[in-house]
Design an enzyme around this catalytic site. Structure first.
Site, PDB file in Angstrom:
ATOM      1  N   HIS A 177      15.380  30.966 111.030  1.00 57.20           N
ATOM      2  CA  HIS A 177      14.031  31.534 110.820  1.00 57.20           C
ATOM      3  C   HIS A 177      13.005  30.995 111.816  1.00 57.20           C
ATOM      4  O   HIS A 177      11.888  31.504 111.863  1.00 57.20           O
ATOM      5  CB  HIS A 177      13.545  31.266 109.396  1.00 57.20           C
ATOM      6  CG  HIS A 177      14.372  31.926 108.344  1.00 57.20           C
ATOM      7  ND1 HIS A 177      14.628  33.286 108.353  1.00 57.20           N
ATOM      8  CD2 HIS A 177      15.019  31.436 107.255  1.00 57.20           C
ATOM      9  CE1 HIS A 177      15.395  33.586 107.306  1.00 57.20           C
ATOM     10  NE2 HIS A 177      15.654  32.488 106.633  1.00 57.20           N
ATOM     11  N   ASP A 211      23.822  35.038 107.405  1.00 54.64           N
ATOM     12  CA  ASP A 211      23.011  34.485 106.306  1.00 54.64           C
ATOM     13  C   ASP A 211      22.444  35.658 105.489  1.00 54.64           C
ATOM     14  O   ASP A 211      22.254  36.758 106.015  1.00 54.64           O
ATOM     15  CB  ASP A 211      21.878  33.642 106.906  1.00 54.64           C
ATOM     16  CG  ASP A 211      21.061  32.879 105.875  1.00 54.64           C
ATOM     17  OD1 ASP A 211      21.319  31.678 105.687  1.00 54.64           O
ATOM     18  OD2 ASP A 211      20.150  33.479 105.252  1.00 54.64           O
ATOM     19  N   HIS A 213      19.499  36.066 104.547  1.00 47.89           N
ATOM     20  CA  HIS A 213      18.181  36.452 105.056  1.00 47.89           C
ATOM     21  C   HIS A 213      18.267  36.858 106.530  1.00 47.89           C
ATOM     22  O   HIS A 213      19.077  36.310 107.282  1.00 47.89           O
ATOM     23  CB  HIS A 213      17.203  35.277 104.940  1.00 47.89           C
ATOM     24  CG  HIS A 213      17.064  34.728 103.550  1.00 47.89           C
ATOM     25  ND1 HIS A 213      17.797  33.646 103.099  1.00 47.89           N
ATOM     26  CD2 HIS A 213      16.287  35.131 102.518  1.00 47.89           C
ATOM     27  CE1 HIS A 213      17.459  33.384 101.838  1.00 47.89           C
ATOM     28  NE2 HIS A 213      16.554  34.268 101.452  1.00 47.89           N
ATOM     29  N   ASP A 302      24.320  31.848 101.484  1.00 52.64           N
ATOM     30  CA  ASP A 302      23.487  32.426 100.418  1.00 52.64           C
ATOM     31  C   ASP A 302      23.814  33.894 100.147  1.00 52.64           C
ATOM     32  O   ASP A 302      23.178  34.530  99.305  1.00 52.64           O
ATOM     33  CB  ASP A 302      21.979  32.200 100.671  1.00 52.64           C
ATOM     34  CG  ASP A 302      21.565  32.354 102.116  1.00 52.64           C
ATOM     35  OD1 ASP A 302      22.382  32.816 102.934  1.00 52.64           O
ATOM     36  OD2 ASP A 302      20.404  32.016 102.439  1.00 52.64           O
TER      37      ASP A 302
HETATM   38  C1  SP5 Z   1      17.752  29.309 105.933  1.00 55.69           C
HETATM   39  C2  SP5 Z   1      17.356  30.095 104.717  1.00 55.69           C
HETATM   40  O1  SP5 Z   1      18.225  30.601 104.004  1.00 55.69           O
HETATM   41  N1  SP5 Z   1      16.060  30.154 104.413  1.00 55.69           N
HETATM   42  C3  SP5 Z   1      15.567  30.895 103.321  1.00 55.69           C
HETATM   43  C4  SP5 Z   1      14.128  30.611 103.052  1.00 55.69           C
HETATM   44  C5  SP5 Z   1      13.602  31.467 101.967  1.00 55.69           C
HETATM   45  N2  SP5 Z   1      12.367  30.969 101.473  1.00 55.69           N
HETATM   46  C6  SP5 Z   1      11.674  31.905 100.648  1.00 55.69           C
HETATM   47  C7  SP5 Z   1      11.411  31.385  99.287  1.00 55.69           C
HETATM   48  C8  SP5 Z   1      11.038  32.506  98.372  1.00 55.69           C
HETATM   49  C9  SP5 Z   1      11.475  32.154  97.011  1.00 55.69           C
HETATM   50  N3  SP5 Z   1      11.738  33.253  96.187  1.00 55.69           N
HETATM   51  C10 SP5 Z   1      12.256  32.763  94.953  1.00 55.69           C
HETATM   52  C11 SP5 Z   1      13.004  33.765  94.191  1.00 55.69           C
HETATM   53  C12 SP5 Z   1      13.866  33.042  93.196  1.00 55.69           C
HETATM   54  N4  SP5 Z   1      14.650  33.949  92.447  1.00 55.69           N
HETATM   55 ZN    ZN Z   2      19.178  32.384 103.984  1.00 53.34          ZN
END
Ligand code: SP5
Ligand code: ZN
Length: 358
Positions: A177, A211, A213, A302
């Site tokens: 990211h 990943d 994301h 993830d």
């Molecule tokens: C490297 C990586 O996988 N980074 C991911 C970062 C995501 N951060 C966003 C957090 C948003 C949290 N949403 C919570 C939902 C829980 N069900």
């Molecule tokens: Zn991720």
């Protein structure tokens, strides 16, 4: 398989992050993740765990803006030094108790939109300029840990450049990211991109991000380049972090047009092993056509069905099949650790993914 790992990641242990709706929760990207993976790797007969070498700042400046890296290097000291006369940033307003600000982590409360932002000199101003969200918390050891993490990826790259067929960079903090000049999503230095750029001086590179994301930082870094093909398979950003990149219509710019590809997947349980593997097959077809010398895999676990952040339904067997399909490309490959937050399953998922690369 050579596995590059440094204990230095333990210096990066933020106390909390802020979730959707402002919920303050324990930092999900925690050191225990590495312990689970190390335990699982040590129980195999093929993982050789090695300290990374130090590549210095050159390969990092080659993909990141120097002032951004300087910010990572000095922000913690500046945060602790924020002067008492700077009332606004050291005490909460009297109406809310007037107590000293919690300095356990550096997070901004404002964010610079990339329209025509000015670059402030104050610490909190720069924090909002260089950070995209409330999950890339900076603490005392963050910079050191991020450098060690990048060195793991570079060491894996060097191993394949020297003839290893595969190497695994057990990176923490993760990287995908982090863009040219910003941190976000637990990431500070884009480990995969630093390694891919380093390898690109030795031959054509494809970078595949699996990943959950979108690898928005990697997309940012290579968007206008034709010598590094970047592909990301991820949850549809219309519904998921990082929201502002990862759409199907983003395919590169300038010389890089046609050398970036996003595979946004439908949200929630619509994506199972079969659906994931069909997107992967299409992605692998693009890599075969590009015919790179090296492959960099941004490996986030993830995508796993029971991940606390992820919402797709890939099983441990599915993760093994993903590894197998990637390995079948027959390319010199480095696998770089990204996300994955179901700590109980992390060890077996990584072993399932890596054990087929032999
Ligand atoms: C490297 C990586 O996988 N980074 C991911 C970062 C995501 N951060 C966003 C957090 C948003 C949290 N949403 C919570 C939902 C829980 N069900
Ligand atoms: Zn991720």
């Amino acid at each position: 398989m050579k596995v590059y790992y440094s204990e230095t990641h333990r210096k990066h242990e933020p106390p909390f992050e802020i979730f959707d709706g402002g919920l303050r929760v324990p930092y999900l990207e925690n050191p225990d993740r590495m312990d689970r993976i190390l335990n699982a790797l040590r129980a195999t007969d093929w993982a050789e765990i090695i300290e990374p070498s130090d590549f210095g700042l050159g390969p990092i400046y080659a993909v990141h803006d120097k002032e951004y890296v300087d910010f990572l290097a000095s922000s913690w000291t500046e945060w602790l030094a924020t002067k008492a006369k700077d009332k606004q940033s050291t005490t909460v307003p009297r109406a809310f108790g007037g107590s000293p600000v919690d300095k356990s982590t550096l997070l901004p409360s404002t964010f610079a939109l990339r329209r025509h932002p000015q670059k402030p000199t104050s610490l909190l101003g720069r924090a909002g300029y260089y950070m995209m969200d409330l999950s890339a918390c900076i603490v005392e050891g963050t910079y050191q840990a991020a450098l060690a993490s990048a060195n793991c990826a570079l060491s894996a790259a060097e191993a394949v450049a020297n003839g290893e067929r595969f190497a695994f960079a057990l990176c923490r903090p993760p990287g995908h990211h982090a863009g040219k000049d910003y941190a976000g999503g637990y990431c500070f230095i884009n480990n995969s991109s630093v390694a891919a750029n380093w390898l690109s001086t030795k031959g054509k590179v494809a970078l595949l991000d699996v990943d959950y994301h979108c690898g928005n930082g990697t997309q940012d870094i290579f968007y206008d380049r034709a010598d590094v093909l970047t592909i990301s398979i991820h949850a549809d950003p219309n519904f998921e972090y990082p929201y502002y990149a990862g759409y199907a219509n983003e395919t590169g710019a300038g010389a890089g047009l046609g050398f970036h590809k996003n595979f946004p997947l439908e949200p929630s349980s619509g994506t199972d092993d079969a659906r994931y593997l069909s997107a992967l097959e299409e992605a692998l077809g693009l890599i075969r056509k590009f015919a790179p010398k090296y492959l960099v895999v941004s490996a986030g676990m993830d995508i796993y069905a029971d991940d606390p952040l992820g919402a797709i339904k890939v099983t441990t067997e599915g993760i093994g099949m993903i590894g197998k399909q990637i390995s079948a490309l027959g390319l010199s490959t480095i696998i770089v650790m990204e996300g994955g937050y179901n700590n109980d399953a992390l060890g077996r998922n990584i072993v399932a993914f890596l054990s087929v690369f032999r």
